[in-house]
Enzyme design. Structure first.
Site, mmCIF file in Angstrom:
data_model
loop_
_atom_site.group_PDB
_atom_site.id
_atom_site.type_symbol
_atom_site.label_atom_id
_atom_site.label_comp_id
_atom_site.label_asym_id
_atom_site.label_seq_id
_atom_site.Cartn_x
_atom_site.Cartn_y
_atom_site.Cartn_z
ATOM 1 N N ASP A 43 1.000 8.429 -3.211
ATOM 2 C CA ASP A 43 1.400 8.326 -1.800
ATOM 3 C C ASP A 43 2.911 8.599 -1.660
ATOM 4 O O ASP A 43 3.337 9.322 -0.755
ATOM 5 C CB ASP A 43 1.059 6.926 -1.277
ATOM 6 N N VAL A 61 -3.718 1.685 11.812
ATOM 7 C CA VAL A 61 -2.689 2.401 12.577
ATOM 8 C C VAL A 61 -3.207 2.769 13.971
ATOM 9 O O VAL A 61 -2.462 2.697 14.961
ATOM 10 C CB VAL A 61 -2.203 3.660 11.812
ATOM 11 N N VAL A 85 5.866 9.230 7.004
ATOM 12 C CA VAL A 85 6.828 8.830 5.966
ATOM 13 C C VAL A 85 7.572 7.570 6.401
ATOM 14 O O VAL A 85 8.193 7.542 7.477
ATOM 15 C CB VAL A 85 7.858 9.947 5.682
ATOM 16 N N GLY A 139 1.952 -0.857 7.896
ATOM 17 C CA GLY A 139 1.423 -1.872 8.811
ATOM 18 C C GLY A 139 1.149 -1.287 10.181
ATOM 19 O O GLY A 139 1.686 -0.243 10.554
ATOM 20 N N LYS A 155 4.804 11.717 0.447
ATOM 21 C CA LYS A 155 5.907 11.549 1.398
ATOM 22 C C LYS A 155 7.145 12.322 0.952
ATOM 23 O O LYS A 155 7.829 12.959 1.763
ATOM 24 C CB LYS A 155 6.228 10.059 1.553
HETATM 25 P P1 NDP Z 1 -7.949 2.679 8.233
HETATM 26 O O1 NDP Z 1 -8.941 2.858 7.151
HETATM 27 O O2 NDP Z 1 -7.568 1.307 8.634
HETATM 28 O O3 NDP Z 1 -8.451 3.424 9.541
HETATM 29 C C1 NDP Z 1 -9.109 4.664 9.536
HETATM 30 C C2 NDP Z 1 -10.172 4.618 10.606
HETATM 31 O O4 NDP Z 1 -10.703 5.935 10.781
HETATM 32 C C3 NDP Z 1 -11.327 3.680 10.253
HETATM 33 O O5 NDP Z 1 -11.582 2.813 11.338
HETATM 34 C C4 NDP Z 1 -12.468 4.658 10.002
HETATM 35 O O6 NDP Z 1 -13.715 4.139 10.376
HETATM 36 C C5 NDP Z 1 -12.110 5.801 10.935
HETATM 37 N N1 NDP Z 1 -12.789 7.046 10.590
HETATM 38 C C6 NDP Z 1 -13.079 7.538 9.360
HETATM 39 N N2 NDP Z 1 -13.738 8.712 9.489
HETATM 40 C C7 NDP Z 1 -13.863 8.951 10.810
HETATM 41 C C8 NDP Z 1 -14.472 10.003 11.572
HETATM 42 N N3 NDP Z 1 -15.075 11.031 10.975
HETATM 43 N N4 NDP Z 1 -14.430 9.922 12.920
HETATM 44 C C9 NDP Z 1 -13.833 8.877 13.524
HETATM 45 N N5 NDP Z 1 -13.247 7.847 12.856
HETATM 46 C C10 NDP Z 1 -13.260 7.897 11.510
HETATM 47 O O7 NDP Z 1 -6.663 3.511 7.819
HETATM 48 P P2 NDP Z 1 -5.164 3.309 8.307
HETATM 49 O O8 NDP Z 1 -5.117 3.061 9.756
HETATM 50 O O9 NDP Z 1 -4.487 2.383 7.383
HETATM 51 O O10 NDP Z 1 -4.573 4.760 7.970
HETATM 52 C C11 NDP Z 1 -4.801 5.864 8.800
HETATM 53 C C12 NDP Z 1 -3.867 6.982 8.423
HETATM 54 O O11 NDP Z 1 -2.522 6.550 8.570
HETATM 55 C C13 NDP Z 1 -3.972 7.422 6.954
HETATM 56 O O12 NDP Z 1 -3.715 8.795 6.878
HETATM 57 C C14 NDP Z 1 -2.858 6.639 6.271
HETATM 58 O O13 NDP Z 1 -2.401 7.282 5.107
HETATM 59 C C15 NDP Z 1 -1.811 6.671 7.344
HETATM 60 N N6 NDP Z 1 -0.802 5.631 7.300
HETATM 61 C C16 NDP Z 1 -1.186 4.313 7.164
HETATM 62 C C17 NDP Z 1 -0.256 3.315 7.223
HETATM 63 C C18 NDP Z 1 -0.609 1.878 7.094
HETATM 64 O O14 NDP Z 1 0.308 1.031 7.071
HETATM 65 N N7 NDP Z 1 -1.884 1.513 7.012
HETATM 66 C C19 NDP Z 1 1.173 3.629 7.413
HETATM 67 C C20 NDP Z 1 1.462 5.038 7.549
HETATM 68 C C21 NDP Z 1 0.493 5.980 7.485
HETATM 69 P P3 NDP Z 1 -14.579 3.298 9.302
HETATM 70 O O15 NDP Z 1 -13.716 2.170 8.849
HETATM 71 O O16 NDP Z 1 -15.744 2.847 10.100
HETATM 72 O O17 NDP Z 1 -14.905 4.246 8.207
HETATM 73 N N1 HSE Z 2 0.003 2.824 1.936
HETATM 74 C C1 HSE Z 2 1.244 3.182 2.500
HETATM 75 C C2 HSE Z 2 2.330 2.273 1.969
HETATM 76 C C3 HSE Z 2 1.184 3.118 3.993
HETATM 77 O O1 HSE Z 2 1.997 1.228 1.410
HETATM 78 O O2 HSE Z 2 3.502 2.602 2.120
HETATM 79 C C4 HSE Z 2 2.427 3.633 4.676
HETATM 80 O O3 HSE Z 2 2.549 5.001 4.516
#
Ligand code: NDP
Ligand code: HSE
Length: 432
Positions: A203, A16, A134, A304, A207
């Site tokens: 999850d 994200v 959400v 995504g 939401k």
């Molecule tokens: P990812 O795991 O892809 O990204 C999280 C990132 O945060 C990683 O690059 C991780 O680094 C980094 N990170 C972890 N700890 C730290 C820290 N202490 N300081 C700085 N960076 C840190 O997760 P997503 O992008 O998929 O999800 C992020 C958020 O968005 C979550 O809360 C998720 O629930 C939410 N979300 C996700 C969606 C999706 O489609 N993926 C959709 C809607 C919401 P490293 O990998 O090196 O540990």
């Molecule tokens: N893991 C979540 C899903 C990401 O699959 O809907 C979006 O919130």
């Protein structure tokens, strides 16, 4: 905040975070022209500063330490996209204490610790915005907070976990195995860091907690949500559902019944001619019914990088332009109105049962006898296989019944010596 220059700092450059950065960089001119907001991506903190995310950043933008975002006096909006409870909670509190607005996609954190986060935001007169938390790219938070705010909300039904919907769709359409479909969803960046959250309904419950609080003005009540995921759905159930004219979806439901509020997440059989049954793959849909607006439905990609990034950036713009202000988040304070959350045992629904019953005369009448003694009336029966003396699947659909009666009846039936495995049941939506 004036729509002058607004410096943004992101914590978490994963799926994200990358989508958000890409939009802020590539659509900066469009955003400025359309909204007047001059939003600048000043810094991104991530533990890994070497991985190529395919996004060109100026030197010094990507740093390994979140404090470089939290303590930078020029940054007005901190965007938390790292996920999890700790240290995301501490980072958000530190941002608010430092006078920054916060945007987050972290539904787990808000559903479980939102009370203290929103209280601090109120105290510090700062915004905590969470459109992306959400249903990915669907602007459902804005709909509830703004567009439908003159309505009493009567119910919300949603497919709000992209990963589960992707898995069920792949199993239904292509006969793919559960595990292969999950791997695919993980590869595409849809799944949570802990995919059990997706497939066990957690999850979706996070939401739903946020949606219910916005819709009904109740405190965040994650612990009160009934949660059941898709892990026990088999190819056999999907096939029977299809033969009966239904699709199986992981549905989130919150509605007002007899003055109380239902909060539940579980697999549900939905008639395949219902619009929501046709929502497939990573797509999400949320149906909101209000007392004056009637039934409304919102549809789009639920997970995504880019759809979620779009929702994150919309929050940043709303803060930069003053459209979202402190106190307008819509989440009730813990001492809000009195409310009653209904127990799952009181839920009334139609049901699908798949019994594993010995194929011999009189067995069906023993099963139907137990159902009848618990006020459960049968609407259809299917037994396709004939293997005398062996266990065969017997599928039964019921009229409306009470969950407590169903659980008791199944407990009794599973003890019968003519039943060889635990009975599976799935709740059924639609008209009787
Ligand atoms: P990812 O795991 O892809 O990204 C999280 C990132 O945060 C990683 O690059 C991780 O680094 C980094 N990170 C972890 N700890 C730290 C820290 N202490 N300081 C700085 N960076 C840190 O997760 P997503 O992008 O998929 O999800 C992020 C958020 O968005 C979550 O809360 C998720 O629930 C939410 N979300 C996700 C969606 C999706 O489609 N993926 C959709 C809607 C919401 P490293 O990998 O090196 O540990
Ligand atoms: N893991 C979540 C899903 C990401 O699959 O809907 C979006 O919130």
């Amino acid at each position: 905040m004036n729509a002058g220059i607004v410096n943004v700092g992101i914590i978490g450059f994963g799926t994200v975070g990358s989508g958000t950065a890409k939009i802020l960089i590539e659509n900066a001119v469009l955003i400025r022209r359309r909204t007047g907001a001059d939003v600048r991506l000043k810094r991104i903190a991530d533990l890994d500063v070497t991985r190529d995310r395919g996004i060109k950043l100026a030197p010094g933008v990507l740093v390994p330490d979140a404090n470089a975002v939290l303590n930078d006096p020029e940054i007005g909006v901190v965007v938390e996209l790292m996920g999890g409870i700790h240290p995301a909670l501490e980072f958000i509190k530190s941002a608010l204490k430092n006078g920054k607005h916060v945007v987050t996609a972290n539904k787990q954190l808000l559903a479980e610790k939102g009370a203290e986060i929103f209280a601090l935001a109120r105290e510090k007169n700062r915004v905590v915005a969470f459109e992306a938390a959400v249903a990915g790219g669907i602007p459902i938070i804005k709909v509830l907070r703004e567009s439908l705010s003159c309505n009493n909300i009567l119910s919300i039904h949603g497919i709000i976990n992209g990963t589960s919907n992707y898995i069920l769709t792949k199993m239904t359409r292509e006969g793919m195995s559960f595990q292969d479909a999950l791997k695919e969803a993980q590869r595409l960046g849809y799944a949570e860091a802990n995919p059990a959250f997706d497939i066990e309904g957690v999850d979706t419950a996070h939401k739903l907690t946020l949606l219910a609080s916005l819709a009904f003005g109740i405190p965040l009540s994650f612990d009160r949500v009934y949660k059941e995921g898709i892990t026990r759905i088999t190819a056999e159930d999907i096939l029977y559902a299809s033969e009966l004219g239904y699709k199986i979806k992981l549905l989130a439901v919150t509605k007002v019944v007899d003055g109380g509020i239902e909060l539940r997440v579980h697999p549900t059989m939905i008639p395949e001619d219902f619009l929501i049954a046709r929502v497939d793959g990573v797509l999400n849909a949320v149906m909101v019914t209000g007392d004056y607006v009637g039934e409304t439905m919102y549809y789009g990609r639920g997970a995504g990088d880019m759809p979620t990034g779009s929702a994150v950036v919309s929050d940043i713009i709303d803060i930069a332009t003053g459209r979202q202000t402190a106190g307008s988040c819509g989440i009730a304070a813990p001492d809000g109105e009195k409310f009653a959350i209904r127990d799952m045992k009181d839920v009334v629904s139609m049901y699908y049962f798949r019994f594993s019953a010995i194929d011999k005369p009189g067995v069906l009448s023993r099963i139907s006898g137990v159902l009848g003694s618990h006020n459960i009336s049968i609407s259809a029966v299917i037994q396709k296989e004939r293997r005398e003396g062996e266990a065969v699947p017997v599928v039964v659909l019921t009229h409306k019944a009470r969950e407590e009666d169903v659980v008791e009846a199944v407990g009794e039936i599973d003890k019968l010596n003519v039943v060889s495995e635990n009975t599976r049941f799935i709740r059924v939506e639609g008209k009787e």
